[in-house]
Every structure is written in structure tokens, then in C-alpha cells.
Design an enzyme around this catalytic site. Sequence first.
Site, mmCIF file in Angstrom:
data_model
loop_
_atom_site.group_PDB
_atom_site.id
_atom_site.type_symbol
_atom_site.label_atom_id
_atom_site.label_comp_id
_atom_site.label_asym_id
_atom_site.label_seq_id
_atom_site.Cartn_x
_atom_site.Cartn_y
_atom_site.Cartn_z
ATOM 1 N N ARG A 42 85.164 -47.670 69.133
ATOM 2 C CA ARG A 42 86.007 -46.477 69.162
ATOM 3 C C ARG A 42 86.994 -46.579 70.329
ATOM 4 O O ARG A 42 86.601 -46.985 71.422
ATOM 5 C CB ARG A 42 85.173 -45.210 69.366
ATOM 6 N N LEU A 78 89.364 -49.561 67.162
ATOM 7 C CA LEU A 78 89.855 -48.982 65.915
ATOM 8 C C LEU A 78 89.233 -47.606 65.718
ATOM 9 O O LEU A 78 88.037 -47.412 65.964
ATOM 10 C CB LEU A 78 89.490 -49.856 64.714
ATOM 11 N N ASP A 79 90.031 -46.684 65.251
ATOM 12 C CA ASP A 79 89.558 -45.355 64.850
ATOM 13 C C ASP A 79 89.364 -45.384 63.347
ATOM 14 O O ASP A 79 90.331 -45.400 62.579
ATOM 15 C CB ASP A 79 90.580 -44.293 65.246
ATOM 16 N N ASN A 102 75.094 -50.791 61.492
ATOM 17 C CA ASN A 102 73.809 -50.086 61.607
ATOM 18 C C ASN A 102 74.009 -48.572 61.672
ATOM 19 O O ASN A 102 73.297 -47.871 62.383
ATOM 20 C CB ASN A 102 73.001 -50.588 62.810
ATOM 21 N N ASP A 175 64.245 -52.502 67.980
ATOM 22 C CA ASP A 175 65.636 -52.960 67.926
ATOM 23 C C ASP A 175 65.718 -54.479 67.950
ATOM 24 O O ASP A 175 66.448 -55.090 67.159
ATOM 25 C CB ASP A 175 66.415 -52.391 69.120
#
Length: 385
Positions: A42, A78-79, A102, A175
Site C-alpha cells: 500500500r 500500488l493502491d 494471503n 505462519d
Amino acid sequence: MTDPDSAPLSGLLVVDLSQFLAGPYAALRLMDLGARVIKIERPETGDLTRSLYLTDTEIGGDSTLFHAINRGKESLALDLKDPGDRAALTRLIARADVLIQNFRPGVIERLGFDWQTVRRINPRLVYGSISGYGEDGPWVDRPGQDLLAQARSGLMWLSGDASDAPVPMGLAVADMFAGATLVQGLLAALVRRGVTGRGGLVQTSLLEALVDLQFEVLTTHLNDGGRRPMRAARGSAHAYLSAPYGVYRAADGWLVIAMMPVPRLADLMGLPLEERWRDDPRTWFTDRDRIRSLIAAKIAQRPVADWLALFEPADIWSAPVMDWPDLLTHPGFTGLGLLQDLRGAARDVTTTAAPLRIDGVRPHCATPSPRIGQHSAAIRAEFGL
């Protein structure tokens, strides 16, 4: 230093849409094997792991955790709600070999980058997806977080002593194992693609990885009438293994003893044994706490070095319990070359290297984790975004 052109995955492009730990860990392993990883973040905030602090330690404004798991990657900001940026990502995916995501189930579909959509953009793409608990079912909308997955998996009843509350692992094992599981599937799908030219979808979840991690003890549970794990009274190291397996306090520290015939150990230590403990190995489990108490009382009388001097020549499987300063300065560790220095961050970062060797050489990466959007301009120019 590994020659990038000779690395097994050299020339492969990975688009990493994931964040936190599981997906980025998978991308990290692919990067260590030579793949180029472009991390989609973001604008301004980036991967939330940048502010997920293990302690109050940060490097260049980002958490040490982010630096540990995102080294060697490139950052493209990138948005994904912006049509222009979505179009740019679409063009990048068309050139990619692997995509990792994910998001919670349903999110990637709303964004328009689910498997069914992107396979039409790039039929050769190998698509990796990690969720918390699978793609459907009653837990599908629950947060896919490590501690929560550990709690649901049964894992927390395997560590600690009998009187302890449930004990979580002191690492994000869900994880890490989910990421490692995904890598296995991605590599297999890439091999198939090399034969058939066809991409594929690889899916796993935190819960699936934790269940697989427990395959040995779960198989016992499933085939012994459903008996629950029984942790030892103290110093427990395995809920299903008999004495002497466990952790013992010596006069100046701690040591562990692994699988070993009880009579052999007892004779070496000068311990009294009941005759049935000599005749029936099954009693080493049924009477585990009593046997381990005898061993513990004896070990507490002498320092660790004395016991190792007795045990090791006799091939008794034992080891000192070391802390990190002990480990990091020991020749048994330093000779492995498992640490590396990353240059170019706000300050130098020391972290671990890949836990494997290719053709006798351990992959090393001198490039630190990226700043948010650090490579955006170059990537946009290169791929015509």
C-alpha cells in the site's frame, strides 16, 4: 556469495501480494533460491508488518521483523482500489511466474485477482494462496493469526508440564510452516509447468500446516482409542515419549536427555531401578514421572559439564540447554555461516541466511528490505506499467 545466474530459480518473477508472515516467508525462501520478488505494498503505510514490533527495536522506522522477512525484495507501491494501479498489477501478473497472496477468503475475489481471474490473464502462472483455516467452513471468516491457529490446532497441549495451562510455541510456527508448505507446493507446480506448460493453484492454511506438523502424535492419538496427550509432571519435552526424554536441571544449568533405554542410563548414573523397569519397556511410559524424578534428583547434584563428560563417551543422547549468546559464539554454530549482514538500510542489519546449501554454497543476500515503493519507478518503466 551465490552467483545469481546459477541459483535454481534465477529468471523467475514472483509477485508477492501477501503481508505479515506466512506469505512473505514463502516469498523469502523463493528469493533465497534465486527468484526475483516484487512486493506489492500500500502507498504510504505498506505491509502492516513494518509496524509489528517484536520488541521496541526498529531499523530505519520499520520493525526488525519486517527486515528479517523481506530482505532482498523490491517494493512496488500500488493502491488496489485505484483503477490505474489495478491495471498496472494486471500487466505485471501477465509477466509473472508466481503470485502469492494471503488475504482473508473472499477479499482477493473482490479485488479481482483471484485464481480463476488471473489464470485467464496468465495461464502459465503458479498461484499460491494461504488462508487461516481453508477456503470454506465455519472458521473461514475468523482471523488467520498464528496464536489463534495454534489454539484451534491442539498444539498447545503438547508443550509444558502436566500442571501447566495450554502452552503456545514461542514462535510463529503456524505462519512459518504454512509458508514452508506453500513453497513445497509452488516448486512442485513449477516443475509440472516445465513439463506441461500449464500453471496451477497451490493452497494451504495455518491450520493445515499445524495439523501436518503434528502428524506423528496425531497418528498415535487416532489409533490408540483417542487418548489425549499426557505431558510429564515436570521437565516435559514430548507428551508421547517415555522416560528419560525431557529437560533436567543440573547444579549450574540445564540439560536434556533424549530417547535412551532406562536401565542403561540408570546403571551409568548409579540409580536404583525396580525390576519391572528392566523387564518391560512399556513401564518407561506408564511410570514416566517416577523414573524421571529419580533421574532429576541425581542430575541436580552435579554441574552440566560433569554429566556431559559422563554421558557423551557412553553415547547417551544428551545436550546442554543453550541460550542465544551461548549458541551464537559456539564453533558448532559459527562454522555454519548462518548469519549475514545486509548493507544499505538506515543502518546495517544482521540477520539469518537461508537454511540450506545449493551445490555446496549457502545462498546469501546482501540487499536489505525495501522502503515502501522504493522500486516503483524502475518497475513501472521496466514493465510498461
